[in-house]
Design an enzyme around this catalytic site. Structure first.
Site, short mmCIF file in Angstrom:
data_model
loop_
_atom_site.label_atom_id
_atom_site.label_comp_id
_atom_site.label_asym_id
_atom_site.label_seq_id
_atom_site.Cartn_x
_atom_site.Cartn_y
_atom_site.Cartn_z
N LYS A 83 0.82 -1.21 0.00
CA LYS A 83 0.00 0.00 0.00
C LYS A 83 0.86 1.27 0.00
O LYS A 83 0.33 2.38 -0.03
CB LYS A 83 -0.94 0.00 1.21
CG LYS A 83 -1.99 -1.11 1.17
CD LYS A 83 -2.95 -1.00 2.34
CE LYS A 83 -3.99 -2.12 2.31
NZ LYS A 83 -4.91 -1.99 1.18
N LYS A 139 14.73 -6.77 4.83
CA LYS A 139 15.09 -5.76 5.82
C LYS A 139 16.45 -5.99 6.47
O LYS A 139 17.10 -5.02 6.90
CB LYS A 139 14.00 -5.65 6.89
CG LYS A 139 12.70 -5.04 6.39
CD LYS A 139 11.71 -4.81 7.52
CE LYS A 139 10.45 -4.15 7.02
NZ LYS A 139 9.51 -3.83 8.12
N ASP A 185 10.08 2.12 11.32
CA ASP A 185 9.04 1.35 12.04
C ASP A 185 8.95 1.79 13.49
O ASP A 185 7.85 1.81 14.08
CB ASP A 185 9.35 -0.14 11.98
CG ASP A 185 9.06 -0.76 10.62
OD1 ASP A 185 8.24 -0.18 9.87
OD2 ASP A 185 9.64 -1.81 10.30
#
Length: 285
Positions: A19, A70, A106
Site C-alpha cells: 500500500k 530488511k 518502524d
C-alpha cells in the site's frame, strides 16, 4: 526514469500487495511535488545489482524495504543510522552525497498513535508483545525506551530470548504462544495508574492466516490492544477487544506513521498529514 521525474519506491518479494505507493503518491499530490512513488519487485539474488543501478540514478530519492529484505540490505549499504543498527533491520534507504544510508522508520511509526498516552505519567507500563521477528524488535525497543516492561510471547522460545537479550536479558519475561490460548485464573490486581499494552506483531489474523489465539483472561482490564496487521483492518483480535470495551489501535496507524517518516527522508519535507482520514478511506477502498 519515465518522464525524467524524481522518484522513490518500495522493494520486496512479493510486492504487488504493498500500500506504500497509494500513501506516498497521495502525499506527493497533496504537497504539489512533481515526483512519483512506485513498487518494484526485487528478488534476493538481485538486491546487489538493484542498488548498484540506483546509485547511478540521479532521479532516485530512495526506497522503502519490506519482506524479506530488511536484514539482507544492510551489508549492501555504506552507512546505517544508529537506530536502525540497534534494531538490526532497515526499512528505508536513501542516497546521501553518493552514499547509501539505511534507516528504520518502524520505531517511530509504531509509537505515533501511542503518543497521547505516553505523554501521561504512569506508575508502571507493561507490554505483552506477540511475536519475535523483525517488526517485534522495533516494537520492543520502542516500548523499552518508553519505560515499558516487555513480555515477549512467541512460538520459538529461543527467538523470544534472543529478542529480549538485544535490549535487556530476562528469561522470566518470555513465554510460549500457546500458553496464552488457554484460560488463566490469574487475579489481576488494581491496575489504576498502570498502562497495559497488548501488541500483535505476527501475521496471525492477517487475511489468509489463522487468527491469533488469545484467551482474554490474560488481558488486564483497561488494556490497550494494538494489532500491526492492516489487512483486514479489524482483525479477530481487535474485534474481540472492541466487543469487550477495550481501547484498540489498528495497523494502518503504524503503516501511515512509518511512511510519513520515510516521506520526509525521501522528499525533504514533512508528509502533509491534514487529510489522513481521506487517505485511510483510499487505502481501504
Amino acid at each position: 526514469m519515465v518522464n525524467g521525474q524524481a522518484y522513490a519506491e518500495v522493494i520486496g518479494d512479493p510486492i504487488a500487495h504493498s500500500k506504500s505507493p497509494t500513501i506516498h503518491n497521495h502525499w506527493l499530490q497533496q504537497a504539489g511535488i512533481t515526483a512519483e512513488y512506485r513498487a518494484s519487485h526485487v528478488r534476493s539474488q538481485d538486491l546487489e545489482s538493484f542498488f548498484e543501478e540506483r546509485r547511478r540514478d540521479r532521479l532516485w530519492r530512495g526506497c522503502n524495504v519490506t519482506i524479506p529484505h530488511k536484514q539482507a540490505v544492510m551489508p549492501l549499504l555504506d552507512r546505517i543510522d544508529p537506530a536502525a543498527e540497534r534494531i538490526g533491520a532497515v526499512n528505508t534507504v536513501r542516497p546521501e552525497k553518493g552514499k547509501l544510508v539505511g534507516y528504520n522508520t518502524d520505531y517511530i511509526g509504531f509509537l505515533e498513535p501511542l503518543l497521547p498516552l505516553l505523554r501521561q505519567a504512569h506508575l508502571f507500563r507493561m507490554a505483552r508483545i506477540f511475536g519475535a521477528g523483525g517488526a517485534a524488535k522495533a516494537v520492543a525497543l520502542a516500548l523499552h525506551d518508553q519505560g515499558f516492561t516487555n513480555v515477549i510471547i512467541a512460538r520459538n522460545p529461543d527467538q523470544a530470548r534472543a529478542l529480549r537479550e538485544s535490549f535487556e536479558p530476562d528469561d522470566r519475561l518470555i513465554a510460549p504462544l500457546d500458553l496464552f490460548a488457554t484460560p488463566t485464573d490469574f487475579p489481576f490486581d488494581d491496575r489504576e495508574g498502570i498502562l497495559d499494552l497488548i501488541v500483535n506483531t505476527t501475521s496471525l489474523g492477517m487475511a489468509g492466516q489463522p487468527a491469533l489465539l488469545l484467551d482474554f483472561s490474560h488481558v488486564p482490564p483497561n488494556a490497550v490492544v494494538y494489532d500491526i496487521v492492516y489487512a483486514p483492518l479489524e482483525t479477530p483480535l481487535l474485534a474481540e477487544a472492541r466487543a469487550r470495551g477495550l481501547r484498540t489501535i489498528d495497523g494502518l496507524h503504524m503503516l501511515i506513521g512509518q511512511a510519513a517518516a520515510a516521506f520526509a527522508l525521501f522528499f525533504g519535507t514533512p508528509a502533509p498529514r491534514g487529510d489522513d482520514k481521506a487517505l485511510r478511506e483510499k487505502l481501504l477502498g
